[in-house]
Design a protein around this motif. Structure first.
Motif, PDB file in Angstrom:
ATOM      1  N   ASP A   1       0.842  -1.204   0.000  1.00  0.00           N
ATOM      2  CA  ASP A   1       0.000   0.000   0.000  1.00  0.00           C
ATOM      3  C   ASP A   1       0.873   1.248   0.000  1.00  0.00           C
ATOM      4  OD1 ASP A   1      -1.969   1.928   0.270  1.00  0.00           O
ATOM      5  OD2 ASP A   1      -3.065   0.812   1.799  1.00  0.00           O
ATOM      6  N   PRO A   2       1.301   1.693  -1.184  1.00  0.00           N
ATOM      7  CA  PRO A   2       2.199   2.858  -1.265  1.00  0.00           C
ATOM      8  C   PRO A   2       1.636   4.112  -0.593  1.00  0.00           C
ATOM      9  CG  PRO A   2       1.897   1.863  -3.434  1.00  0.00           C
ATOM     10  CD  PRO A   2       0.970   1.155  -2.498  1.00  0.00           C
ATOM     11  N   ALA A   3       0.319   4.253  -0.590  1.00  0.00           N
ATOM     12  CA  ALA A   3      -0.289   5.453   0.011  1.00  0.00           C
ATOM     13  C   ALA A   3      -0.120   5.499   1.528  1.00  0.00           C
ATOM     14  CB  ALA A   3      -1.774   5.520  -0.349  1.00  0.00           C
ATOM     15  N   LYS A   4       0.186   4.357   2.133  1.00  0.00           N
ATOM     16  CA  LYS A   4       0.306   4.304   3.593  1.00  0.00           C
ATOM     17  C   LYS A   4       1.749   4.114   4.071  1.00  0.00           C
ATOM     18  CE  LYS A   4      -4.393   2.728   4.212  1.00  0.00           C
ATOM     19  NZ  LYS A   4      -5.259   1.613   4.578  1.00  0.00           N
ATOM     20  N   ILE A   5       2.695   4.288   3.173  1.00  0.00           N
ATOM     21  CA  ILE A   5       4.088   4.016   3.542  1.00  0.00           C
ATOM     22  C   ILE A   5       4.587   4.940   4.643  1.00  0.00           C
ATOM     23  CG2 ILE A   5       5.159   5.415   1.721  1.00  0.00           C
ATOM     24  CD1 ILE A   5       6.374   1.990   3.067  1.00  0.00           C
ATOM     25  N   TYR A   6       4.173   6.215   4.646  1.00  0.00           N
ATOM     26  CA  TYR A   6       4.655   7.121   5.684  1.00  0.00           C
ATOM     27  C   TYR A   6       4.068   6.765   7.045  1.00  0.00           C
ATOM     28  CZ  TYR A   6       6.501   9.612   1.722  1.00  0.00           C
ATOM     29  OH  TYR A   6       7.186   9.923   0.572  1.00  0.00           O
ATOM     30  N   ASP A   7       2.836   6.266   7.052  1.00  0.00           N
ATOM     31  CA  ASP A   7       2.255   5.788   8.312  1.00  0.00           C
ATOM     32  C   ASP A   7       3.028   4.566   8.814  1.00  0.00           C
ATOM     33  OD1 ASP A   7       0.297   7.768   8.198  1.00  0.00           O
ATOM     34  OD2 ASP A   7      -1.156   6.447   7.208  1.00  0.00           O
ATOM     35  N   PHE A   8       3.380   3.692   7.888  1.00  0.00           N
ATOM     36  CA  PHE A   8       4.142   2.492   8.244  1.00  0.00           C
ATOM     37  C   PHE A   8       5.500   2.876   8.837  1.00  0.00           C
ATOM     38  CE2 PHE A   8       7.380  -0.655   7.160  1.00  0.00           C
ATOM     39  CZ  PHE A   8       6.857  -1.799   7.752  1.00  0.00           C
TER      40      PHE A   8
ATOM     41  N   ALA B   1       4.870  -6.637  11.706  1.00  0.00           N
ATOM     42  CA  ALA B   1       3.433  -6.924  11.706  1.00  0.00           C
ATOM     43  C   ALA B   1       2.680  -5.837  12.471  1.00  0.00           C
ATOM     44  CB  ALA B   1       3.182  -8.298  12.315  1.00  0.00           C
ATOM     45  N   THR B   2       3.250  -5.389  13.585  1.00  0.00           N
ATOM     46  CA  THR B   2       2.630  -4.319  14.370  1.00  0.00           C
ATOM     47  C   THR B   2       2.619  -3.014  13.589  1.00  0.00           C
ATOM     48  OG1 THR B   2       3.304  -5.359  16.450  1.00  0.00           O
ATOM     49  CG2 THR B   2       2.766  -3.011  16.533  1.00  0.00           C
ATOM     50  N   ALA B   3       3.741  -2.670  12.966  1.00  0.00           N
ATOM     51  CA  ALA B   3       3.821  -1.431  12.188  1.00  0.00           C
ATOM     52  C   ALA B   3       2.811  -1.459  11.041  1.00  0.00           C
ATOM     53  CB  ALA B   3       5.234  -1.220  11.654  1.00  0.00           C
ATOM     54  N   ALA B   4       2.690  -2.591  10.370  1.00  0.00           N
ATOM     55  CA  ALA B   4       1.732  -2.710   9.260  1.00  0.00           C
ATOM     56  C   ALA B   4       0.300  -2.609   9.774  1.00  0.00           C
ATOM     57  CB  ALA B   4       1.945  -4.026   8.519  1.00  0.00           C
ATOM     58  N   ARG B   5       0.021  -3.250  10.891  1.00  0.00           N
ATOM     59  CA  ARG B   5      -1.332  -3.194  11.459  1.00  0.00           C
ATOM     60  C   ARG B   5      -1.682  -1.768  11.873  1.00  0.00           C
ATOM     61  NH1 ARG B   5      -0.590  -6.528  15.169  1.00  0.00           N
ATOM     62  NH2 ARG B   5      -0.382  -5.098  16.911  1.00  0.00           N
ATOM     63  N   MET B   6      -0.749  -1.075  12.530  1.00  0.00           N
ATOM     64  CA  MET B   6      -1.004   0.293  12.971  1.00  0.00           C
ATOM     65  C   MET B   6      -1.175   1.243  11.782  1.00  0.00           C
ATOM     66  SD  MET B   6       1.337   0.597  16.364  1.00  0.00           S
ATOM     67  CE  MET B   6       0.509   2.077  16.918  1.00  0.00           C
TER      68      MET B   6
ATOM     69  N   SER C   1       5.150   4.387  12.283  1.00  0.00           N
ATOM     70  CA  SER C   1       4.856   3.341  13.254  1.00  0.00           C
ATOM     71  C   SER C   1       6.102   2.498  13.547  1.00  0.00           C
ATOM     72  CB  SER C   1       3.733   2.453  12.736  1.00  0.00           C
ATOM     73  OG  SER C   1       3.459   1.431  13.655  1.00  0.00           O
ATOM     74  N   ALA C   2       6.870   2.203  12.511  1.00  0.00           N
ATOM     75  CA  ALA C   2       8.097   1.417  12.714  1.00  0.00           C
ATOM     76  C   ALA C   2       9.093   2.172  13.585  1.00  0.00           C
ATOM     77  CB  ALA C   2       8.723   1.069  11.361  1.00  0.00           C
ATOM     78  N   TYR C   3       9.252   3.473  13.347  1.00  0.00           N
ATOM     79  CA  TYR C   3      10.135   4.267  14.221  1.00  0.00           C
ATOM     80  C   TYR C   3       9.665   4.171  15.674  1.00  0.00           C
ATOM     81  CZ  TYR C   3      12.554   6.792  10.394  1.00  0.00           C
ATOM     82  OH  TYR C   3      13.327   7.132   9.315  1.00  0.00           O
ATOM     83  N   THR C   4       8.374   4.291  15.877  1.00  0.00           N
ATOM     84  CA  THR C   4       7.822   4.214  17.238  1.00  0.00           C
ATOM     85  C   THR C   4       8.087   2.850  17.858  1.00  0.00           C
ATOM     86  OG1 THR C   4       6.104   5.825  16.718  1.00  0.00           O
ATOM     87  CG2 THR C   4       5.702   4.381  18.614  1.00  0.00           C
ATOM     88  N   GLN C   5       7.802   1.788  17.122  1.00  0.00           N
ATOM     89  CA  GLN C   5       7.989   0.435  17.659  1.00  0.00           C
ATOM     90  C   GLN C   5       9.449   0.179  18.037  1.00  0.00           C
ATOM     91  OE1 GLN C   5       5.235  -1.285  18.426  1.00  0.00           O
ATOM     92  NE2 GLN C   5       4.332   0.556  17.548  1.00  0.00           N
TER      93      GLN C   5
END
Length: 175
Positions: A73-80, A102-107, A83-87
Motif C-alpha cells: 500500500d504505497p499510500a500508507k508508507i509514511y504511516d508504516f 506486523a505491528t507497524a503494518a497493522r497500525m 509506526s516502525a520508528y515508534t515500535q
C-alpha cells in the motif's frame, strides 16, 4: 564544501535518494520533513526513500519490511515508517523480530503485508545495499541528489532550514 561529490550514476540523475535507518532518531525527526520537501521537487524529479541495508540480518529484514509495505500500500508508507520508528525507538522492539513489522503494518492499516512480504525479492534488498555503497553513505539521514551529490544534516551543523536550502541548491546544481 557542505556536500560530497561521488561518481555519477545516470539512473539517479533526476532523483533524490534519502537513506534512512529505523534505529536512527535523526531519521525519525527528519522523515516527514524530507517527504514534504520531496513534494516540491521540480517536474520530472522524484524522491525515493532507501532503507540502510548492510550485510546484517536486522537491516536486511528492515529493508524487506519497508519494501513489502511499499508494495502492499504505497499510500500508507509514511504511516508504516512512522509506526516502525515508534515500535523500534520508543517501544524497544527489534528490527529482526517479525512482530515489529506486523505491528507497524497493522497500525498503518496496511492489508496484505504478509503477502507482499513473500513477494519481495532479494534483488530489491540488494539494490538498497548497492546504492548505499555507491553513494558512500556513512551517516543517516543522507540525501543522494542527482546521482552525484550527497549531503547530511551534519553538513549544516544540524540546522534543518539550512539543510533543506542546501538540498534545493544541490537539485538546482544537478539540473
Amino acid at each position: 564544501m557542505p556536500f560530497r561529490e561521488v561518481g555519477f550514476r545516470l539512473a539517479d540523475s533526476r532523483k533524490v535518494l534519502c537513506f534512512f535507518a529505523f534505529t536512527c532518531p535523526v531519521c525519525a525527526a527528519y522523515h516527514a520533513s524530507v517527504a514534504q520537501w520531496g513534494e516540491t521537487l521540480p517536474p520530472g524529479w522524484k524522491l525515493e526513500f532507501v532503507p540502510v541495508t548492510l550485510p546484517q540480518r536486522d537491516t536486511v529484514i528492515a529493508a524487506r519490511a519497508y519494501f513489502a509495505a511499499l508494495k502492499a500500500d504505497p499510500a500508507k508508507i509514511y504511516d508504516f515508517v512512522g509506526s516502525a520508528y515508534t515500535q523500534i525507538q520508543q517501544e524497544g522492539m527489534k528490527q529482526d523480530d517479525p512482530r515489529t513489522w506486523a505491528t507497524a503494518a497493522r497500525m498503518a492499516r496496511i492489508r496484505q503485508f504478509e503477502e507482499s512480504w513473500e513477494k519481495i525479492s532479494t534483488s530489491a534488498v540488494k539494490k538498497s545495499y548497492e546504492d548505499l555503497i555507491a553513494y558512500q553513505v556513512s551517516a543517516t539521514p543522507s540525501l543522494a541528489i542527482g546521482g552525484r551529490y550527497v549531503i547530511t544534516p551534519d553538513d549544516t551543523n544540524g540546522d534543518r532550514d539550512l539543510f533543506f536550502r542546501l538540498a534545493a541548491a544541490m537539485v538546482s546544481k544537478s539540473m
